[in-house]
Motif scaffolding. Structure first.
Motif, PDB file in Angstrom:
ATOM      1  N   ARG A 305       0.816  -1.078  -0.062  1.00  9.31           N
ATOM      2  CA  ARG A 305       0.008  -0.018  -0.017  1.00  9.31           C
ATOM      3  C   ARG A 305       0.842   1.254   0.041  1.00  9.31           C
ATOM      4  O   ARG A 305       1.620   1.446   0.771  1.00  9.31           O
ATOM      5  N   SER A 355      -8.813   4.564 -12.155  1.00 10.92           N
ATOM      6  CA  SER A 355      -9.273   3.200 -11.540  1.00 10.92           C
ATOM      7  C   SER A 355     -10.288   2.637 -12.616  1.00 10.92           C
ATOM      8  O   SER A 355     -10.441   1.171 -12.554  1.00 10.92           O
ATOM      9  N   VAL A 374      -5.918   5.869  -8.485  1.00 15.88           N
ATOM     10  CA  VAL A 374      -5.612   5.024  -7.234  1.00 15.88           C
ATOM     11  C   VAL A 374      -3.931   4.785  -7.344  1.00 15.88           C
ATOM     12  O   VAL A 374      -3.476   4.624  -8.608  1.00 15.88           O
ATOM     13  N   ASP A 478      -8.796  -3.261  -2.304  1.00 16.67           N
ATOM     14  CA  ASP A 478      -9.132  -1.526  -2.326  1.00 16.67           C
ATOM     15  C   ASP A 478     -10.360  -1.395  -1.506  1.00 16.67           C
ATOM     16  O   ASP A 478     -10.349  -0.367  -0.994  1.00 16.67           O
ATOM     17  N   GLN A 539     -14.743   4.024  -4.127  1.00 19.71           N
ATOM     18  CA  GLN A 539     -14.935   3.030  -5.202  1.00 19.71           C
ATOM     19  C   GLN A 539     -16.267   3.196  -5.851  1.00 19.71           C
ATOM     20  O   GLN A 539     -16.350   2.375  -7.047  1.00 19.71           O
TER      21      GLN A 539
END
Length: 582
Positions: A305, A355, A374, A478, A539
């Motif tokens: 990450r 993304s 992202v 994610d 998201q």
């Protein structure tokens, strides 16, 4: 290299490496075991290790175990290292397993013993007594012989003539997969596999004459095994080892040990670095920390990450941590361990990507800070001799750069297959490109997704865990990361995202662990709504159900990976221990 030291390039097996180190540098320290993760409790020199291993090997041979398999059930400590070395010397193929503390762990132990075709369990007298006291009446222990190796005296070692060295292609270990997506399978790892993986590791991350490992990783897991046992024996790189529980209880112990013992090499999954940052933010890292000796901080075993990489470097810069020491890597048990890694002394590579495009399988650059963008962290490249390709899993054709596909690996570290699973071994370890020449190289299909950009590997997720919504791919890690950051105090690596089919449509479910402090401060319903909002914001996904469970309730593998499929199964059969509202 000191002329008295043997040259690792000449070693043919791990047993030969141990014998030569014991002969030529007998008083050099191979391992230091830390009591409670802090003060040295015991040291092993190469001579002491080889002597203890020979004694145990003689006992194993006398018991008729040479040429067979045995489960290895040990906590972190000198007895595991001595017993594993004994297995090499006696021609016993060991299968390391986590010491069970609950019935679920005992069931895994029995499944592995059955899969390995053995009824012998090597362990310590303390673990043997504890298992018999707690689980002696359960059917999982029936028929298993628990053999305590720590009761073997060192005396017989001199009288035992020993056995001929195994061949490089002989199996040195049964490394059971962590079982994050399926039942654990025994990977047949040879001496040659281990030696090549150790050589690749040192080539990528040189140690030098002052090199030393500091590790809390469990020794039954591939990363802990390589750094904690194989590198000390093969490369002469001494290791300071602590129990995983010591780190989990107080993550600062790992950093303090690196500071105190001038560690140069240490490896861990991303969540461990995040726990260290949290400890510092909560004032749980004491003054005087000096991390200037830390040259290689390997970050692997789960998706790396970017926010963790950046926050760790920023948090510990004042303690002398050089951000160029952070080395993301990628590997798996089927490749012994390491497949790729970022070289030290260079900044971590990160790409900011659209993304939506990534969900459709291709790379489209974006700008940091933009919505729908992202970060994806690079995991370096393979060393010469190992080939890493990105392949379309449907067509079997190699993908061009900047296109997402399945990661395939070929090279000397790829294991021979799974024990007694010929069909799965053929499918997983001997894949070939659809347009490749007959008799061309076989590849390991990893089941992981990624892409290559300017020669570097970027890992994006797990093929079988990908969630599909409106034609786009979403990676569960994610979603889980967004959920874990919904409110302060939620722990990293303690959420699971998966989909279920209710007969009409696919529903997205997120399970999140919360301890009493978070629940008292937030409340269940508020926490559930915060998770929904966090996932929707990050998201653009609507979560159909958020389940809050207590700490430790999300099932994980022995190496700490979230078992999404197991969590999904518990959700469907109603056995998740959900915290009630109100």
């Amino acid at each position: 290299m000191n002329p008295a030291e043997p040259d690792p390039a000449t070693f043919r097996t791990l047993s030969e490496a141990l014998r030569l180190r014991a002969e030529r540098q007998p008083d050099a320290v191979s391992h230091v075991f830390l009591r409670d993760g802090e003060e040295p409790a015991r040291e092993l020199t190469y001579r002491q290790l080889e002597t203890a291993a020979r004694a145990r090997a003689a006992a194993l041979h006398e018991a008729g175990l040479s040429g067979g398999n045995a489960v290895m059930l040990y906590p972190t400590g000198p007895e595991f290292v001595q017993a594993l070395a004994a297995c090499w010397l006696a021609g016993v193929v060991g299968a390391p397993v986590q010491v069970p503390t609950r019935s679920r762990g005992l069931q895994r132990l029995r499944r592995i013993a059955d899969d390995a075709g053995t009824t012998t369990v090597l362990t310590t007298s303390e673990v043997k007594h504890d298992l018999e006291e707690r689980f002696g009446t359960l059917p999982e222990l029936a028929g298993l012989t628990l053999l305590a190796t720590d009761t073997v005296p060192d005396g017989p070692a001199e009288a035992w003539p020993g056995l001929p060295d195994p061949g490089p292609q002989d199996v040195a270990l049964l490394q059971y997969t962590s079982g994050s997506t399926s039942d654990p399978k025994g990977v047949l790892v040879t001496h040659d596999n281990f030696l090549h993986n150790a050589a690749e590791t040192v080539e990528l991350w040189p140690a030098g004459s002052d090199g030393r490992v500091v590790s809390w990783l469990p020794l039954f897991h591939d990363m802990g095994l390589l750094f904690g046992v194989v590198l000390p024996v093969w490369a002469g790189l001494p290791a300071h080892l602590m129990a995983p529980e010591a780190f989990i209880r107080r993550p600062a112990r790992w950093l303090e040990a690196i500071s105190r013992f001038r560690g140069t090499h240490a490896a861990a999954p991303s969540f461990a670095y995040e726990l260290c940052v949290q400890a510092a933010q909560e004032g749980k890292v004491g003054p005087g920390l000096d991390l200037s000796s830390w040259r290689v901080a390997v970050n692997g075993a789960e998706p790396v990450r970017w926010q963790v990489v950046r926050s760790f470097a920023e948090t510990f810069a004042a303690a002398g941590f050089d951000e160029r020491a952070m080395c993301p890597g990628y590997g798996l048990a089927e490749n012994t361990l390491k497949a790729t890694g970022a070289r030290q002394d260079r900044p971590v590579s990160v790409l900011w990507l659209d993304s939506a495009a990534l969900g459709e399988g291709w790379v489209s650059p974006g700008r940091e800070g933009d919505e729908e963008v992202v970060p994806v962290v690079g995991c370096g490249s393979a060393v010469p001799g190992t080939t890493v390709l990105i392949v379309d899993p449907e067509t079997g054709l190699a993908c061009p750069s900047d296109v997402v596909g399945e990661i395939w690996i070929s090279g000397p570290c790829v294991a021979g297959g799974y024990r007694e699973r010929p069909e799965e071994s053929e499918e997983t370890f001997r894949a070939r490109l659809a347009d490749g020449a007959p008799g061309g190289p076989a590849f390991l299909r990893t089941g992981d997704l990624g892409f290559r950009h300017e020669g570097e590997l970027y890992v994006t997720g797990r093929l079988k865990d990908v969630l599909i919504r409106k034609g786009r791919n979403f990676y569960p890690q994610d979603i889980e990361l967004s959920a874990e950051r919904a409110v302060p105090g939620l722990r990293p690596n303690c959420a699971a995202a998966f989909s279920v089919d209710d007969g009409l449509s696919e529903r997205l479910v997120v399970v999140v662990e919360a301890d009493g402090r978070v629940l008292r401060g937030t409340g269940v319903e508020t926490l559930r709504e915060s998770v929904r909002e966090a996932v929707l914001d990050a998201q653009r996904l609507v979560v159909d159900d958020v389940v809050i469970v207590r700490r430790g309730a999300v099932p994980k593998t022995s190496s700490g990976k979230v078992q999404r499929r197991a969590c999904r199964m518990h959700y469907l059969d109603g056995t998740l221990d959900a915290v009630p509202a109100g």
